[in-house]
Design a protein around this motif. Structure first.
Motif, mmCIF file in Angstrom:
data_model
loop_
_atom_site.group_PDB
_atom_site.id
_atom_site.type_symbol
_atom_site.label_atom_id
_atom_site.label_comp_id
_atom_site.label_asym_id
_atom_site.label_seq_id
_atom_site.Cartn_x
_atom_site.Cartn_y
_atom_site.Cartn_z
ATOM 1 N N SER A 507 0.869 -1.275 0.040
ATOM 2 C CA SER A 507 -0.069 -0.085 0.151
ATOM 3 C C SER A 507 0.765 1.045 -0.016
ATOM 4 O O SER A 507 0.458 2.309 -0.262
ATOM 5 C CB SER A 507 -0.906 0.195 1.299
ATOM 6 N N SER A 509 2.526 2.195 2.894
ATOM 7 C CA SER A 509 2.666 2.380 4.052
ATOM 8 C C SER A 509 4.092 1.805 4.646
ATOM 9 O O SER A 509 4.548 0.990 4.052
ATOM 10 C CB SER A 509 1.666 1.999 5.088
ATOM 11 N N LYS A 526 3.895 2.535 13.405
ATOM 12 C CA LYS A 526 3.675 3.068 12.040
ATOM 13 C C LYS A 526 4.540 4.279 11.770
ATOM 14 O O LYS A 526 4.520 5.352 12.314
ATOM 15 C CB LYS A 526 2.136 3.597 11.862
ATOM 16 N N GLY A 529 1.967 6.287 7.032
ATOM 17 C CA GLY A 529 0.518 5.669 6.355
ATOM 18 C C GLY A 529 -0.198 5.295 7.642
ATOM 19 O O GLY A 529 0.190 5.310 8.903
#
Length: 529
Positions: A507, A509, A526, A529
């Motif tokens: 994606s 991220s 994280k 993203g």
């Protein structure tokens, strides 16, 4: 220079602090200090706070200014405690203008405050980065008693309320505490820190290097316009900043990774490229090859906050460069110098070693295997790690298209050495999608991290020339790792074992798993993203 009267906490009997202020403008023709030459100390900033106060500061990152927290206090006389978040009053920051009537530099709004709780200091985030002005470096050692510092600011002068030029003066360090510096003027002797200079930089200037050692906090303001003529004292108190690097990095690095389009990252390599190897404070760096052929180095941070593992970004190669032809790359130690290099396998089968990589680029290029050499055209995955007892040079593990796994010991400029076959050609290892050397178990040699095509994640502890010695499953088949496009290991949150894992997802991220061990991956952090 800017400032306020000192608080009574500084010396018994000192006057109560008053707010740094703005008065109607008047022509500037003298200063309490000296006019700075055009372009000098361009990182110095002027802050207009709601049209009610004026302070000075210093650009310490392209999007952050360090100044005094008391500039934003409702009543500076009651201390420097302020709330984090957006400033209560609109704050306009001018950077890069020694002469405020010029059009150089930038005028940007300050949109966020990140204050210290133990001293008069605050980081101010700007609405957008400032370009064309080099931030000032932070001093790494405390100023010593008797040391000279150059103090700068846009505050009042002897006879001007609002000067249109930066002015400076040389001060001597009289005393040092854990959070403050006591200063007295040296040159000119009538120099003083006045209103409007609050938050301005106190600089260590040596040869061609300028470092930020403190920010203006309090002063007697003797000789400043608006001060009682009977006040002759010109001493000042500055806030120490030489020990704030770790704290500052956590904020200056917040916007570092999101600047990149991580869906376009297609190769990762980790290592101690910019310093901080064993025994050092700085953590591992990350090199990224993007799909357009450009290469970026993210410098490891000095603090232990895994949410912000990198502190600076360097462009090593531009889009369209030869690096678009790299098929694998892996960082490691090849010279025993403590500064890591890179091994690259190109699409034509050539194998190249760079003995050292740093913020300026790639150095010491050596061809380990020429183009179209056999069998390197069929090398699917390559990683560098310490898999033998040689403390000077790392080793190579290679997964071939056939599923065979090989170990090449002691990489040096003469080649990759003798092959040790760890597994014969087989169908299992053809499903290996990512491999990375790491230290998860504390064995005498490195472990090998493998991400398989079905989403399984495996650690092979203490791999050596004798082969594999068991396995640790950290992700089950059909796990979320089926969507993990890139996986790499390293010491990103601390220089400790077990290492961390960084995952770039399909994606776009980016995630970090700190301290991965035999119990598996721990809480996900994280990054993007």
């Amino acid at each position: 220079m800017s400032g306020r009267h000192p608080r009574t906490a500084w010396i018994t009997g000192l006057l109560t602090a008053v707010a740094a202020g703005v008065m109607p403008a008047a022509p500037a023709h003298a200063v309490v200090g000296e006019d700075a030459k055009d372009g000098t100390y361009a990182f110095t900033a002027k802050l207009d706070i709601g049209g009610k106060r004026s302070c000075s500061g210093a650009l310490v990152d392209d999007q952050w200014v360090l100044t005094a927290a008391s500039c934003f206090a409702d009543d500076p006389g009651q201390g420097f405690k302020i709330a984090a978040g957006a400033p209560k009053l609109k704050t306009t920051v001018t950077v890069g203008r020694t002469n405020l009537t010029a059009s150089t530099g930038a005028v940007v709004e300050g949109v966020e405050l990140v204050p210290r709780t133990d001293r008069d200091a605050v980081m101010v985030r700007l609405a957008k980065p400032v370009t064309g002005v080099a931030p000032v470096a932070l001093a790494s050692t405390a100023p010593a008693q008797g040391e000279e510092l150059r103090v700068a600011g846009y505050g009042r002068t002897r006879d001007t309320w609002v000067p249109d030029r930066l002015h400076t003066g040389t001060f001597t360090v009289d005393s040092t505490t854990g959070t403050t510096l006591g200063l007295s003027p040296k040159s000119p002797a009538e120099a003083a820190v006045c209103k409007g200079d609050t938050g301005g930089p106190a600089l260590r200037v040596k040869d061609d290097r300028v470092e930020l050692a403190g920010v203006n906090s309090l002063s007697w303001q003797g000789g400043c316009l608006g001060t009682d003529a009977s006040e002759t004292r010109r001493g000042a108190v500055d806030t120490r900043v030489d020990d704030l690097s770790d704290w500052m990095q956590q904020f200056t690095a917040r916007d570092l990774l999101p600047k990149a389009k991580w869906a376009n990252a297609d190769l990762l390599a980790t290592g101690y490229f910019t310093g901080g190897s064993a025994g050092g404070k700085r953590h591992m760096d990350l090199i990224v090859r993007w799909s357009d052929g450009s290469v970026t180095l993210y410098q490891g941070a000095d603090h232990d906050n895994p949410k912000y593992p990198f502190s600076a970004e360097y462009k090593l190669a531009a889009a369209g460069s030869v690096w678009k032809h790299a098929r694998t790359m892996s960082g490691g130690s090849f010279t025993g110098s403590g500064s890591d290099g890179l091994v690259v396998r190109w699409v034509d089968g050539e194998l190249t070693e760079y003995t050292h990589v740093d913020a300026k680029g790639f150095h010491g290029e050596k061809t380990l295997r020429p183009a179209k050499s056999k069998p390197w055209e069929s090398a699917k995955l390559v990683t560098v790690g310490r898999y033998t007892a040689n403390a000077l040079r790392d080793d190579l593990i290679v997964v071939w298209d056939s599923g065979k796994v090989s170990l090449y010991s002691d990489i040096d400029t003469n080649g990759v050495g003798k092959e040790t076959e760890l597994t014969k050609a087989n169908s299992t290892w053809t499903h290996a999608e990512q491999i990375s050397a790491g230290s998860f178990t504390g064995k005498g040699t490195n472990d090998l991290l493998v991400r398989w095509s079905d989403g399984e994640g495996t650690i092979y502890p203490g791999v050596d020339a004798a082969g594999f010695h068991g396995e640790i499953k950290i992700r089950e088949p059909k796990s979320a790792w089926t969507k993990a496009d890139l996986v790499t290991a390293g010491a990103f949150g601390a220089n400790t074992v077990p290492n961390d894992i960084i995952v770039r997802w399909e994606s776009g991220s980016l995630s970090l798993y700190p301290g991965v061990d035999k119990a598996g991956t721990h809480a996900e952090v994280k990054l993007v993203g």
